[in-house]
Design an enzyme around this catalytic site. Structure first.
Site, short mmCIF file in Angstrom:
data_model
loop_
_atom_site.label_atom_id
_atom_site.label_comp_id
_atom_site.label_asym_id
_atom_site.label_seq_id
_atom_site.Cartn_x
_atom_site.Cartn_y
_atom_site.Cartn_z
CG ASN A 9 -1.87 1.12 1.27
OD1 ASN A 9 -1.48 2.24 1.00
ND2 ASN A 9 -3.11 0.86 1.62
CG HIS A 12 0.72 6.14 4.83
ND1 HIS A 12 -0.17 7.13 5.14
CD2 HIS A 12 0.15 4.97 5.20
CE1 HIS A 12 -1.24 6.58 5.72
NE2 HIS A 12 -1.07 5.28 5.76
CG HIS A 45 -8.22 4.16 0.93
ND1 HIS A 45 -8.40 4.02 2.28
CD2 HIS A 45 -9.43 4.52 0.43
CE1 HIS A 45 -9.67 4.29 2.59
NE2 HIS A 45 -10.31 4.61 1.48
NE ARG A 47 -9.43 8.51 4.27
CZ ARG A 47 -9.76 7.69 5.27
NH1 ARG A 47 -9.07 6.59 5.48
NH2 ARG A 47 -10.75 7.99 6.07
NE ARG A 51 -7.56 11.31 5.51
CZ ARG A 51 -8.09 10.73 6.59
NH1 ARG A 51 -7.38 9.87 7.29
NH2 ARG A 51 -9.32 11.01 6.97
CD GLU A 72 -6.92 -0.23 1.02
OE1 GLU A 72 -6.98 0.87 1.61
OE2 GLU A 72 -6.18 -1.14 1.37
CB THR A 103 -9.58 1.66 7.10
OG1 THR A 103 -9.08 2.29 5.94
CG2 THR A 103 -10.95 1.09 6.84
CD GLU A 153 -7.23 -6.30 2.87
OE1 GLU A 153 -7.29 -6.24 1.63
OE2 GLU A 153 -6.54 -5.54 3.56
CG HIS A 192 -5.53 -1.71 9.24
ND1 HIS A 192 -5.04 -1.01 10.31
CD2 HIS A 192 -6.13 -0.80 8.44
CE1 HIS A 192 -5.35 0.26 10.18
NE2 HIS A 192 -6.00 0.42 9.04
N1 PXP Z 1 -6.00 -3.15 3.98
C1 PXP Z 1 -6.94 -2.18 4.03
C2 PXP Z 1 -8.31 -2.51 3.57
C3 PXP Z 1 -6.61 -0.89 4.48
O1 PXP Z 1 -7.57 0.07 4.53
C4 PXP Z 1 -5.29 -0.60 4.85
C5 PXP Z 1 -4.92 0.78 5.27
O2 PXP Z 1 -5.07 1.65 4.22
C6 PXP Z 1 -4.34 -1.64 4.78
C7 PXP Z 1 -4.73 -2.91 4.36
C8 PXP Z 1 -2.92 -1.42 5.14
O3 PXP Z 1 -2.80 -1.11 6.50
P1 PXP Z 1 -1.43 -0.57 7.05
O4 PXP Z 1 -1.16 0.72 6.36
O5 PXP Z 1 -1.67 -0.44 8.52
O6 PXP Z 1 -0.39 -1.62 6.73
#
Ligand code: PXP
Length: 245
Positions: A9, A12, A45, A47, A51, A72, A103, A153, A192
């Protein structure tokens, strides 16, 4: 031997870019590095408040990626139109609240079946593999299967924040959820809050096909670089999921 897929992901990277309002660091460049380091897919994602990932990032990712993109998204009309427009490989529907930092909690599929069913159907008809981001709760899993999702998921946020016996109990809940989901014909993903320290027991669950990991990897990249951070995560997942030492 199974090999669990790693979706990286890159949200960030965009968070850091947006802090200064310019173009650097570019999440699309990070995605290419992630793939070179062993990511099987890229997750982003978009959003409602934009952001981190922006519409233009999504377009550029769709054009540049050589691996599947997992988008996402909240189940809103706006996001549905965007997803149907660009047709990512996968769409993971997540709950979204404006004030949350990330999330929080899973989707209430059971309580929102009438609204979610047509979203799942339209995305599936567009060729997207639809995933629902849920707590490992039997009722949510049954509801996800009932409305035609291909994938669930499982939210590992609770597991990630606990320790000791409480964490072991949450892992058992994830394991039972994964087993039930697979029995209902759902592909099982998880994500997550996963880190080097907590990823192995989740990767070792036999039904897990994919893990989506972001925040820890981008943070770790500050210290070791993105390639080594992803390479190390890849190695830990491979060891846990194939049972190799
Ligand atoms: N899976 C989903 C559905 C999420 O919303 C997120 C966070 O955007 C992640 C995985 C990844 O989580 P993390 O950034 O804490 O590794």
């Amino acid at each position: 031997m199974s090999r669990v897929r790693l979706g990286v992901n890159i949200d960030h990277v965009a968070t850091i870019r947006n802090a200064r309002g310019g173009d650097h660091p570019d999440p699309v460049r990070a995605a290419a590095l992630a793939v070179a380091a062993g990511a099987d897919g890229i997750t982003a994602h978009l959003r409602e408040d934009r952001r981190h990932i922006r519409d233009d990032d999504l377009k550029r990712l769709m054009a540049a990626l050589t691996v599947p993109l997992n988008l996402e998204m909240a189940a809103t009309d706006e996001m549905l139109a965007i997803a149907l427009g660009c047709g990512p490989h996968a769409a993971c529907i997540v709950p979204e609240k404006r004030a949350e930092r990330t999330t929080e909690g899973g989707l209430d599929v059971l309580g929102q079946q009438p609204g979610l069913r047509p979203v799942v159907a339209q995305l599936t008809a567009r060729g997207c593999r639809v995933s629902l981001f849920i707590e490992p709760d039997p009722d949510q899993i049954e509801a996800s299967a009932a409305i035609g999702a291909a994938v669930v998921e499982l939210h590992t946020g609770r597991y990630a924040h606990l320790s000791g016996e409480a964490q072991a109990a949450e892992l058992a809940r994830l394991a039972a959820g994964a087993t039930l989901a697979a029995a209902r014909g759902l592909e099982v993903h998880a994500g997550h809050g996963l880190t080097f320290d907590n990823v192995a027991p989740v990767a070792a669950l036999p039904e897990i096909a994919e893990l989506n990991i972001g925040h820890f990897l981008i943070g770790e990249a500050v210290f070791t670089g993105l390639g080594p951070a992803i390479g190390e995560m890849r190695a830990r997942i491979d060891r846990a999921s194939t049972g190799s030492a």
